[in-house]
Write a protein that holds these residues in place. Structure first.
Motif, mmCIF file in Angstrom:
data_model
loop_
_atom_site.group_PDB
_atom_site.id
_atom_site.type_symbol
_atom_site.label_atom_id
_atom_site.label_comp_id
_atom_site.label_asym_id
_atom_site.label_seq_id
_atom_site.Cartn_x
_atom_site.Cartn_y
_atom_site.Cartn_z
ATOM 1 N N GLY A 54 0.819 -1.212 0.000
ATOM 2 C CA GLY A 54 0.000 0.000 0.000
ATOM 3 C C GLY A 54 0.847 1.254 0.000
ATOM 4 N N ILE A 57 2.509 1.758 -3.477
ATOM 5 C CA ILE A 57 1.574 2.339 -4.450
ATOM 6 C C ILE A 57 1.278 3.795 -4.106
ATOM 7 C CG2 ILE A 57 -0.793 2.197 -5.330
ATOM 8 C CD1 ILE A 57 -0.510 -0.875 -4.988
ATOM 9 N N ALA A 58 1.087 4.083 -2.829
ATOM 10 C CA ALA A 58 0.810 5.452 -2.403
ATOM 11 C C ALA A 58 1.985 6.379 -2.672
ATOM 12 C CB ALA A 58 0.463 5.477 -0.918
ATOM 13 N N THR A 61 1.376 7.589 -6.107
ATOM 14 C CA THR A 61 0.067 8.184 -6.383
ATOM 15 C C THR A 61 -0.248 9.319 -5.421
ATOM 16 O OG1 THR A 61 -0.976 6.423 -5.093
ATOM 17 C CG2 THR A 61 -0.844 6.104 -7.466
ATOM 18 N N THR A 62 -0.732 8.995 -4.239
ATOM 19 C CA THR A 62 -1.208 10.053 -3.348
ATOM 20 C C THR A 62 -0.079 10.885 -2.754
ATOM 21 O OG1 THR A 62 -1.315 8.503 -1.485
ATOM 22 C CG2 THR A 62 -3.331 8.865 -2.734
ATOM 23 N N THR A 116 -12.304 12.953 1.087
ATOM 24 C CA THR A 116 -13.115 11.952 1.778
ATOM 25 C C THR A 116 -14.591 12.344 1.770
ATOM 26 O OG1 THR A 116 -12.615 12.995 3.896
ATOM 27 C CG2 THR A 116 -11.260 11.122 3.247
ATOM 28 N N TRP A 130 -7.540 3.489 -0.268
ATOM 29 C CA TRP A 130 -6.697 4.678 -0.395
ATOM 30 C C TRP A 130 -7.319 5.911 0.226
ATOM 31 C CZ3 TRP A 130 -8.362 8.995 -2.902
ATOM 32 C CH2 TRP A 130 -9.408 8.859 -3.802
ATOM 33 N N ASP A 132 -8.618 6.139 3.139
ATOM 34 C CA ASP A 132 -8.151 6.228 4.526
ATOM 35 C C ASP A 132 -6.724 6.763 4.612
ATOM 36 O OD1 ASP A 132 -10.552 5.224 5.421
ATOM 37 O OD2 ASP A 132 -9.842 3.141 5.424
ATOM 38 N N ARG A 133 -5.938 6.580 3.571
ATOM 39 C CA ARG A 133 -4.540 7.018 3.573
ATOM 40 C C ARG A 133 -4.388 8.526 3.391
ATOM 41 N NH1 ARG A 133 -0.471 3.618 3.534
ATOM 42 N NH2 ARG A 133 0.830 5.347 2.904
ATOM 43 N N VAL A 134 -5.365 9.184 2.768
ATOM 44 C CA VAL A 134 -5.182 10.593 2.422
ATOM 45 C C VAL A 134 -5.059 11.488 3.646
ATOM 46 C CG1 VAL A 134 -6.281 10.370 0.174
ATOM 47 C CG2 VAL A 134 -7.649 11.088 2.124
ATOM 48 N N ASP A 137 -1.297 11.141 4.020
ATOM 49 C CA ASP A 137 -0.517 11.420 2.815
ATOM 50 C C ASP A 137 -0.602 12.877 2.364
ATOM 51 O OD1 ASP A 137 0.132 8.780 2.841
ATOM 52 O OD2 ASP A 137 -1.124 8.224 1.131
#
Length: 160
Positions: A54, A57-58, A61-62, A116, A130, A132-134, A137
């Motif tokens: 995760g 990939i993040a 991306t994020t 969100t 993803w 939840d990751r923002v 991030d």
């Protein structure tokens, strides 16, 4: 006209620049690329070390994407209005960098909330990992991008 040709036309010796003699100017695409690559590589290395797919990939991306977007917006502002503001160009570099870092964190939190909220409206019963990751991030990317951009802009402004 480059400097070698102009020196030859004058009849003088050719201009030979040493490695550190020419000051680099603030080039937006180069600074945005640096703001994308730095956190993406570091987060990617962290994802490899911890074997967290995760995070890997993040990183691309994020984390990297939010960093590049914030750096691009801040760089556009610095190019157009940043030099005209006396406190940005004249205040202590650490104070200005800290102020912009806190602003980047605040902007990242606002972007995380908007993401969100909007994602919850569009897909209320289908959560995606993803989202939840923002919350981590985007503020982290905002802090990194703001710090990189304002620090490098101040260095370029001081040299030029």
């Amino acid at each position: 006209m480059n400097r070698m040709k102009s020196a030859d036309k004058r009849g003088g010796a050719p201009y030979i620049a040493s490695a550190g003699s020419r000051a680099k100017s603030f080039v937006l695409w180069r600074e945005v690329a640096m703001a994308y690559i730095s956190p993406a590589v570091m987060a990617g290395i962290g994802g490899l070390v911890t074997a967290d797919k995760g995070l890997q990939i993040a990183a691309l991306t994020t984390i990297g994407g939010a960093s590049a977007l914030i750096a691009w917006m801040l760089g556009l502002w610095l190019r157009s209005a940043g030099g005209k503001n006396r406190w940005v160009a004249g205040a202590n570099r650490l104070i200005v960098t800290g102020t912009f870092t806190l602003g980047g964190i605040a902007f990242g939190l606002l972007a995380a909330w908007a993401t969100t909220y909007l994602f919850g409206i569009m897909r209320p019963f289908d959560p995606v990992a993803w989202v939840d990751r923002v919350w981590l991030d985007f503020p982290m990317s905002g802090a990194i991008a703001s710090t990189i951009m304002i620090w490098r802009w101040r260095l370029a402004a001081a040299k030029n």
